[in-house]
Design a protein around this motif. Sequence first.
Motif, short mmCIF file in Angstrom:
data_model
loop_
_atom_site.label_atom_id
_atom_site.label_comp_id
_atom_site.label_asym_id
_atom_site.label_seq_id
_atom_site.Cartn_x
_atom_site.Cartn_y
_atom_site.Cartn_z
N ARG A 69 -0.38 -0.56 -12.17
CA ARG A 69 -0.11 0.85 -12.35
C ARG A 69 -1.49 1.53 -12.92
O ARG A 69 -1.72 2.52 -12.74
N ASN A 70 -2.47 0.68 -13.78
CA ASN A 70 -3.58 1.42 -14.04
C ASN A 70 -4.73 0.40 -13.77
O ASN A 70 -5.89 0.57 -14.57
N GLY A 119 -2.22 5.26 0.69
CA GLY A 119 -3.47 4.46 0.92
C GLY A 119 -3.94 3.74 -0.45
O GLY A 119 -5.06 3.45 -0.33
N VAL A 120 -3.04 3.60 -1.31
CA VAL A 120 -3.57 2.73 -2.50
C VAL A 120 -3.03 1.59 -2.51
O VAL A 120 -1.89 1.26 -2.60
N SER A 156 0.75 -0.97 0.10
CA SER A 156 0.09 -0.10 -0.14
C SER A 156 0.90 1.24 -0.04
O SER A 156 1.77 1.27 0.78
N SER A 157 0.65 1.98 -1.01
CA SER A 157 1.57 3.22 -0.94
C SER A 157 0.52 4.55 -1.20
O SER A 157 -0.43 4.68 -2.22
N ASP A 210 -7.09 -1.59 -10.64
CA ASP A 210 -7.35 -2.13 -9.36
C ASP A 210 -7.54 -3.53 -9.26
O ASP A 210 -8.65 -4.15 -9.60
N ASN A 224 -2.14 -2.56 -3.80
CA ASN A 224 -1.76 -3.45 -4.70
C ASN A 224 -1.63 -4.80 -4.42
O ASN A 224 -1.12 -5.04 -3.38
#
Length: 178
Positions: A91-92, A29-30, A26-27, A94, A32
């Motif tokens: 990268r693009n 708040g996103v 998580s970076s 979710d 992956n």
Amino acid sequence: MAKIPLPLAEVYSLLEPGPVVLLTTSSAGVPNVMTLSWQTMLEFEPPLVGCVVSSRNHSFAALDATGECAINIPTARIADAVAGCGNTSGRNTDKFAAFGLTPQPASRVRAPLIAQCFASLECRVTDRSLVPRYDLFVLEVLAAWTDPELADHPTLHHRGYGAFMLAGETIRLPSKMR
């Protein structure tokens, strides 16, 4: 039967050390998730895991910047999601939404755990000395979780180029391990 030569580029398919895992980060708040099969135990106590995350992967930057992740061990029942995550860039996309994975909060790291996985290991980076040369992070496991209902489901083991095998029958042999 005589042995035949194996191309050196295929040696890894014989030595894959363990199950395919889903590494979460998580970076900003996103969250992956990436599929990873190049990891190995390095120490029992504290549990240390070595894992190679290519600097070309989207997850590398998050792992390098935050110094934490979760290693989630899937079973064969979510094999399509495992393959999908491995064939898609975060990268693009979710990947949680795209592949029906449920993020759960961890207790010690910001990276999410994956509800559908048999086990989840919360980790922090403890050694970066091999990252510049080999993209190899040494992780310390801070907390570990398992789902007993999934304990007998087979895990996936990568053999290369889209080929996987399933973990087989467990046998017990004498051991002097404590």
